[in-house]
Design a protein around this motif. Structure first.
Motif, PDB file in Angstrom:
ATOM      1  N   HIS A 109       0.782  -1.217  -0.094  1.00 28.57           N
ATOM      2  CA  HIS A 109      -0.039  -0.195  -0.003  1.00 28.57           C
ATOM      3  C   HIS A 109       0.608   1.289   0.027  1.00 28.57           C
ATOM      4  CE1 HIS A 109      -3.054   2.938   1.865  1.00 28.57           C
ATOM      5  NE2 HIS A 109      -3.578   2.859   0.857  1.00 28.57           N
ATOM      6  N   ARG A 110       1.669   1.439   0.478  1.00 28.70           N
ATOM      7  CA  ARG A 110       2.378   2.354   0.868  1.00 28.70           C
ATOM      8  C   ARG A 110       3.583   2.618  -0.374  1.00 28.70           C
ATOM      9  NH1 ARG A 110       7.830   3.297   4.444  1.00 28.70           N
ATOM     10  NH2 ARG A 110       8.173   5.796   4.377  1.00 28.70           N
TER      11      ARG A 110
ATOM     12  N   THR B 129       0.701   4.079  -2.840  1.00 24.95           N
ATOM     13  CA  THR B 129       0.437   5.376  -2.855  1.00 24.95           C
ATOM     14  C   THR B 129       1.820   6.284  -3.613  1.00 24.95           C
ATOM     15  OG1 THR B 129      -0.410   4.676  -0.572  1.00 24.95           O
ATOM     16  CG2 THR B 129      -0.147   6.787  -1.327  1.00 24.95           C
TER      17      THR B 129
ATOM     18  N   ILE C 271      10.803   5.532   0.052  1.00 26.11           N
ATOM     19  CA  ILE C 271      10.215   4.471   1.561  1.00 26.11           C
ATOM     20  C   ILE C 271      10.909   3.625   2.652  1.00 26.11           C
ATOM     21  CG2 ILE C 271       8.446   4.802   0.149  1.00 26.11           C
ATOM     22  CD1 ILE C 271       7.688   1.737  -0.030  1.00 26.11           C
TER      23      ILE C 271
ATOM     24  N   ASP D  49      10.109   8.071   6.784  1.00 28.31           N
ATOM     25  CA  ASP D  49       8.573   7.385   6.784  1.00 28.31           C
ATOM     26  C   ASP D  49       7.600   9.091   6.102  1.00 28.31           C
ATOM     27  OD1 ASP D  49       9.080  10.159   8.092  1.00 28.31           O
ATOM     28  OD2 ASP D  49       7.976  10.026  10.087  1.00 28.31           O
ATOM     29  N   ASP D  50       6.314   8.415   6.142  1.00 32.10           N
ATOM     30  CA  ASP D  50       5.734   9.229   4.765  1.00 32.10           C
ATOM     31  C   ASP D  50       5.626  10.617   5.463  1.00 32.10           C
ATOM     32  OD1 ASP D  50       5.009   6.794   3.885  1.00 32.10           O
ATOM     33  OD2 ASP D  50       2.869   6.762   4.624  1.00 32.10           O
TER      34      ASP D  50
ATOM     35  N   TYR E 268      -1.556  13.157  -1.851  1.00 28.79           N
ATOM     36  CA  TYR E 268      -1.139  12.431  -0.972  1.00 28.79           C
ATOM     37  C   TYR E 268      -2.206  10.728  -0.970  1.00 28.79           C
ATOM     38  CZ  TYR E 268       0.419   8.601   2.916  1.00 28.79           C
ATOM     39  OH  TYR E 268       0.715   7.839   3.507  1.00 28.79           O
TER      40      TYR E 268
ATOM     41  N   CYS F 106      -3.637   7.505  -1.979  1.00 27.17           N
ATOM     42  CA  CYS F 106      -3.649   6.360  -0.593  1.00 27.17           C
ATOM     43  C   CYS F 106      -4.651   5.965  -0.985  1.00 27.17           C
ATOM     44  CB  CYS F 106      -3.277   7.606   0.631  1.00 27.17           C
ATOM     45  SG  CYS F 106      -3.122   6.046   2.083  1.00 27.17           S
TER      46      CYS F 106
END
Length: 101
Positions: free
Chosen positions: A27-28, A31, A50, A54-55, A77, A81
């Protein structure tokens, strides 16, 4: 032969945890790949970040490099997401653990 409930529950926990961690990583990555496409920047370089940050740190760095406010970047974002989650659920199924009983 006796059914070992403890061992079965530990195995379930291990499988569910691994599945959730895999989904979270995918998912990250998805995204940020979608975000890179939306912003017209190199997806490979952004996805590599990543592993290092961190985001929020990645988004802060992007906001410094792009002529875009942090709020606008946050909106992009959030949309990416949600799109990534929708795509992964369609591909892999719902990541919610299966309840016993």
């Amino acid at each position: 032969m006796v059914f070992d409930l403890r061992r079965a529950l530990l195995a379930k926990e291990e499988k569910d945890s691994a599945r959730l961690m895999d989904f979270g990583f995918r998912h990250r990555a998805r995204t940020f790949r979608l975000l890179a496409a939306a912003l017209g920047i190199d997806a490979g370089a952004l996805v590599r970040e990543i592993a290092l940050h961190d985001d929020p740190a990645i988004l802060d760095a992007l906001a410094n490099d792009l002529p875009m406010s942090r709020d606008d970047l946050g909106h992009h974002y959030a949309r990416c997401c949600a799109d990534a989650h929708r795509q992964l659920v369609a591909e892999l199924g719902d990541p919610t653990p299966h309840r016993l009983g």
